[in-house]
Design an enzyme around this catalytic site. Structure first.
Site, short mmCIF file in Angstrom:
data_model
loop_
_atom_site.label_atom_id
_atom_site.label_comp_id
_atom_site.label_asym_id
_atom_site.label_seq_id
_atom_site.Cartn_x
_atom_site.Cartn_y
_atom_site.Cartn_z
N HIS A 157 -3.58 7.42 2.33
CA HIS A 157 -3.70 6.18 1.88
C HIS A 157 -5.26 5.93 2.36
CE1 HIS A 157 -3.98 2.08 0.86
NE2 HIS A 157 -3.76 1.54 2.13
N CYS A 190 0.91 -1.22 -0.02
CA CYS A 190 -0.08 -0.08 -0.27
C CYS A 190 0.86 1.33 -0.05
CB CYS A 190 -0.75 -0.04 1.20
SG CYS A 190 -1.90 -1.41 1.17
N ASN A 201 -10.01 -0.01 -0.26
CA ASN A 201 -8.66 -0.04 -0.44
C ASN A 201 -8.00 -0.50 -1.51
OD1 ASN A 201 -5.73 -0.52 0.37
ND2 ASN A 201 -5.88 -1.41 2.36
#
EC number: 2.3.1.180
Length: 323
Positions: A250, A113, A280
């Protein structure tokens, strides 16, 4: 001095949208349960013919067009992904071919990520070192293809997509008022590698594997790690949270985003949120959120933008950029 300035931005999403209610026939969950714990309401899922390369190439084309450039103007294609089309060659090379780029070089970077933050930082180093003038930085993922669709704690969290920016060398004056990347800080700690990982790979199981996560452990570490690396960026530049125009974190979990913004004393109205519509998307998360805020007119030339991400490893990092 040389600065790496954002010249263009683009994004791409799969056609299929999967809402929280669509999971009710797959695992024991509900829209209310997912929204309360994550802030996610829907996400895009790659269909037949949609891959990390096809999504990444689409986002890249949009970024190059937005920059007013041609593919032949690009010196380096840098792709952040944990879900490449093949073990090798690099998916960045496949995107390079899709775009018709025959000069320069291309490679993949994997930091889960945090990948896009790592990729921007790497691109900035190539630009300031004189090895590239224009770098195409892409974050693209198809995490839906490494999910265990029987695990309700993870399958509801992730989506697919891609975002890209074109970074270009420009003359700066060494001031925080300069356009471009002002500071970047990266961290990793392999002691946490089993808290978020994929349980397979070519060298161990000869399989792709599935994503596994200790959600509470990730949440417990996330806010402290994120704020620590952001504060390091502030210290390096002499800037403060009050100077930030937009915080683009994020997009993993709205509770983590809210807690991080609160600890940093960044006002809620300055935080860009897209986790509700994207879920996500790992390395695609930050560029997708950036592209959204640029497209709707929130982020404007001259704005100070703070980017951050944390991912498996653990890896984490932050970038301060003057738009």
């Amino acid at each position: 001095m040389i600065r790496s300035v954002v010249r263009g931005i683009g994004s791409a999403l799969p056609k299929r949208v999967m809402k929280n209610t669509d999971f009710e026939g797959i695992v024991e969950t509900s829209d209310e349960w997912i929204v309360q714990r994550t802030g996610i309401r829907e996400r895009h899922i790659a269909g037949e013919g949609e891959t990390t390369v096809s999504l990444g190439a689409a986002a890249a084309r949009a970024a190059i067009e937005n920059a007013g450039l041609q593919p032949s103007d690009i010196d380096l294609v840098l792709l952040a992904t944990s879900t490449p089309n093949n073990t090798f060659p690099a998916s960045a090379v496949a995107i390079q071919r899709e775009l018709g780029i025959t000069r320069g070089f291309a490679f993949d970077l994997q930091a889960v990520c945090s990948g896009f933050i790592y990729a921007i930082t790497t691109a900035d180093l190539y630009i300031r070192g004189g090895m590239a003038r224009r770098v195409l930085v892409i974050g693209a993922e198809t995490f839906s293809r490494i999910l265990d669709w029987t695990d309700r704690t993870t399958c509801v969290l992730f989506g697919d997509g891609a975002g890209a920016i074109v970074l270009e060398a420009a003359e700066g004056h060494g001031l925080t008022s300069d356009r471009g990347i002002l500071a970047a800080n990266l961290r990793s700690d392999g002691n946490h590698k089993e808290k978020l990982y994929v349980d397979g790979g070519p060298s161990t199981t000869q399989t792709v594997g599935h994503l596994r996560m200790e959600g509470r452990e990730v949440f417990k570490h996330a806010v402290g790690m994120i704020t620590d690396v952001i504060e390091a960026s502030f210290e390096a530049t002499g800037l403060t949270a009050e100077d930030i125009d937009w915080f683009v974190p994020h997009q993993a979990n709205k509770r983590i985003i809210d807690a991080s913004a609160k600890k940093l004393h960044i006002a809620e109205e300055k935080v860009v949120i897209t986790v509700d519509r994207h879920g996500n998307t790992s390395a695609a998360s930050v560029p997708l959120a950036l592209a959204t805020a640029v497209a709707d007119g929130r982020i404007k030339k001259g704005d100070l933008v703070l980017l951050e991400a944390m991912g498996g490893g653990f890896t984490w990092g932050a970038v301060l950029v003057r738009w």
